[in-house]
Scaffold this motif. Structure first.
Motif: not given
Ligand code: NOJ
Length: 748
Positions: A385-388, A476-480, A515-516, A531-536
């Motif tokens: 995802k890369n909104e705008h 924002l760095f998330v994961g497992e 940016v997630m 959906a809550n992040a602007n770019a993933v």
């Protein structure tokens, strides 16, 4: 007197055998093996089939090797390799070297992305290079056999070993599996920097029911022949040195006793001549699985199935001798297995040089290795995802950046599963790399928010929110954590573990651009967070160089080109969901989702078609999907001939135009659909892909060759045939083929 003379002759004969070089009547490996086997006792033969742990040189292991009762070791550290080889070469009667094996799955010291991440590169050259480097590093420590590649097709992200797989598609897995085998083995296994590869797990391990490891696989002949076996056939044809059975049963028969798979298909139909090595305890488990009554029977079943080496079950060691004596096991079964083991040892050149060069300079983490690992992590990251056009970020336009999340600085976690030899201290994390990248630029506010992925302590979240508020952008760095995927690491819930969803939501609520970056071992069902992040950016576990790769991607030094090797579901309830679906009799045309159903609606009012009330029909992201910072359009698909015959080669071309601002790579994918056949066919099947570099504003023509086999399938008579009729061909940016071009052809 006669007896005494006989005894003396025997003693002299034995003495003459000790430490004598093996006589080799001719130079062929076959002849050498035959000559050697003629000198072997049954005990020595059975010894060659026994594989044990070599982590410590205990007195017991010492004497077993010296007596010729062990043929191979797994997990033997470098400092012991020469010791154990010396015992085998100098103290065992026939001086047969040991084979030293280890799981070198996605790198040895320099760690590459997990195989699923490597698959996202859609780049066989890069994948081959990674395996070649892994072989170079591992062999420098005496390892000459790796238990890789794992080419189990899986369509179930609950299964922890999806991390180790190359994804859901048989074609992609075939191409990349062969690339790995070539990288590990090279053209000449005698080269000391090559390792024998092992195709695993034969078969259907990735179809473990419910995504629960070791569970049964209940698969039809269609599923087996068309989906599960093709990668194994491809690597068998490419000369993979060894195969490993899976732990599970397939249609009621445990893999290690599955003569249909090993004798009929692998050795029979495919004519593969290599060494089969059991999985760890997989032979003994045949009894636990309820397929026989005694441990001795497990040995008999496995050896007669063609499982040459017993890894750690000890049942060959314990029972083969007596089973041979009482006729439960044939001499042929044992001789065949011994021949396969010795042949591999000769192929590896072990008889000439079984030792490791302990004085050689270590080549681990060579800069060239790290560069390839970084490139693999770059190409294995998928932009979802890369909104705008939030990405790429321009450091010069930022005053401050928040770096948040438990995966931002988690050196051990970014390495991923199955890396026994990795050193987290050598990992470069995103925090380290971005700090370096921005050293003269924006201020960094780093708050982990949570200390590790499963952390439920939300104390730090407020600080994370403050950091976000005072920054221009949030990374924002998330994961497992690495421990949450891999063998026996299955999950029923595929959300972000711990309080990560809370962290994402709290940070997103600041309204700052987010940016997630998702660093995980599997596809996660995280539609809400996305959906809550602007770019993933979905990077999987990217290995040693994950940090620099991610930094380059975020700040535009590299352009994303990864594509999903696996479908990302919206919710666990959609699993299994994969692109290779067939049409139902009630295609999903007109349906009403749960929130739109009027209260009290009539039973008949929704339309009777195939979908989920609460998830529709689409996944979150389809197989093959991946954005770039630029845009591509597909046009002008052409075929060399509309009507073709079984002996023709069709050429399909398509023009791809880079309509955006960045020079970039695109992975063009070719799918085939056979709309009518004697057995129903999937709506699309990947039959080719090409990664092309296209400059901004320019176009390139991609070209694919298709032959009869690309249109064929296993019919009800168990024949692989292409049926005459019309086919649709698609060249598209993902399995969402509507975004590409299509053309019809007719097989006459
Ligand atoms: C069990 C795993 O299933 C297999 O893939 C691995 O190679 C062996 N253990 C040896 O570690």
């Amino acid at each position: 007197m006669k007896k005494l003379v006989g005894f003396i002759v025997l003693v002299l004969w034995c003495v003459s055998c000790v430490q004598q070089p093996v006589t080799t009547p001719t130079n062929s490996i076959d002849a050498k093996v035959t000559a050697l086997m003629e000198q072997m006792t049954w005990e020595e033969k059975i010894g060659q089939l026994h594989q044990v742990e070599g982590g410590q040189l205990t007195p017991q292991l010492y004497s077993e090797i010296a007596e010729g009762h062990v043929g191979s070791l797994l997990n033997c550290p470098k400092h012991l390799v020469n010791d154990v080889q010396r015992i085998a070469m100098q103290q065992s009667r026939l001086g047969i070297p040991l084979l030293i094996a280890r799981d070198v799955i996605h790198g040895f010291k320099t760690i590459f992305p997990i195989p699923l991440g490597q698959a996202a590169t859609f780049n066989p050259i890069l994948v081959e290079k990674g395996a070649e480097i892994a072989a170079t590093e591992a062999s420098s420590e005496g390892i000459r056999l790796t238990f890789a590649p794992m080419i189990d097709i899986t369509r179930d992200p609950r299964w922890g070993r999806i991390a180790e797989s190359l994804g859901e598609d048989p074609y992609l897995t075939s191409v990349l599996g062969v690339a790995m085998v070539n990288g590990f083995q090279g053209n000449d296994l005698t080269q000391p920097n090559k390792v024998a590869a092992c195709a695993k797990h034969f078969a259907a391990y990735g179809f473990s029911e419910g995504g629960r490891d070791y569970n049964i696989a209940d698969v039809s002949e269609y599923q087996l022949r068309e989906v599960i076996l093709p990668p194994f056939k491809s690597v068998a044809d490419a000369g993979v040195a060894s195969f490993m059975p899976s732990f599970n049963e397939i249609n009621g028969v445990p893999a290690s006793a599955n003569a249909y798979l090993f004798k009929q298909i692998l050795r029979g139909e495919w004519g593969w001549k290599g060494t089969v090595i059991s999985d760890y305890f997989s032979i003994k488990q045949i009894k636990t699985q309820g397929f026989c009554e005694t441990e001795a029977q497990t040995a008999a079943l496995a050896i007669e199935t063609g499982i040459d080496v017993d890894m750690m079950s000890y049942v060959y060691h314990q029972y083969l001798d007596s089973l041979l004596m009482d006729g439960s096991v044939s001499e042929k079964a044992i001789n065949d297995a011994v021949r396969n083991v010795l042949t591999l040892k000769y192929k590896l050149g072990l008889f000439d040089n079984p030792y490791v060069d302990t004085l050689a300079q270590p080549i681990h983490y060579d800069v060239s290795h790290l560069a390839v690992a970084k490139q693999a992590a770059i190409e294995g990251a998928v932009l979802l995802k890369n909104e705008h056009n939030l990405l790429p970020l321009s450091a010069s336009q930022l005053n401050s950046v928040a770096i948040i999340g438990p995966m931002a600085d988690a050196p051990a976690e970014q390495i991923g599963t199955w890396c026994f030899d990795a050193e987290p201290s050598r990992s470069i994390t995103p925090l380290m790399a971005i700090t370096k990248e921005l050293q003269d630029g924006p201020i960094i506010h780093y708050v982990p928010g949570l200390n590790y992925s499963r952390d439920v302590n939300t104390n730090q979240i407020e600080r994370a929110v403050s950091a976000a508020k005072k920054s221009d952008v949030v990374l924002l760095f998330v994961g497992e954590e690495a421990i949450l995927s891999g063998e026996a690491k299955c999950r029923a819930r595929l959300d972000l573990p711990g309080a990560q969803a809370q962290l994402v939501n709290a940070v997103a609520a600041t309204g700052k651009p987010v940016v997630m970056v998702v660093m995980a071992g599997r596809p996660l069902c995280i539609g809400n967070e996305i959906a809550n992040a602007n770019a993933v950016l979905y990077t999987f576990h990217g290995g040693t160089m994950a940090g620099p790769a991610i930094s380059d991607l975020l700040f535009g030094k590299s352009i994303p080109s990864g594509k999903l090797p696996v479908t990302i579901p919206q919710a666990e309830g959609q699993i299994p969901i994969y692109y290779y679906q067939k049409e139902t009799g009630r295609p999903p045309h007109h349906f009403t989702l749960i929130d739109d159903i009027p209260v009290g609606a009539k039973q008949t009012s929704l339309g009777f078609c195939t979908y989920w009330l609460d998830a529709g029909i689409e996944p979150l992201y389809p197989f093959g999907f991946g954005l770039s910072y630029t845009q591509f359009t597909y046009s002008d698909i052409q075929v060399s001939q509309q009507n073709f015959s079984a002996t023709d080669t069709l050429t399909v071309t398509c023009t791809i135009t880079n309509t955006g601002k960045y020079n970039a790579y695109e992975v063009a994918q070719l799918y085939v659909h056979d709309p009518v056949a004697s057995l129903t066919r999937p709506l699309k099947q990947l039959k080719g892909f090409q990664k092309v570099f296209i400059k901004a504003g320019e176009q390139e023509k991609v070209s694919f060759k298709l032959t009869n086999n690309d249109f064929a399938f296993w019919n009800n008579q168990n024949q692989f045939v292409a049926e005459p009729g019309a086919f649709t061909l698609y060249v598209a940016p993902s399995s969402d083929v509507a975004k590409g071009c299509s053309v019809s052809v007719v097989l006459e």
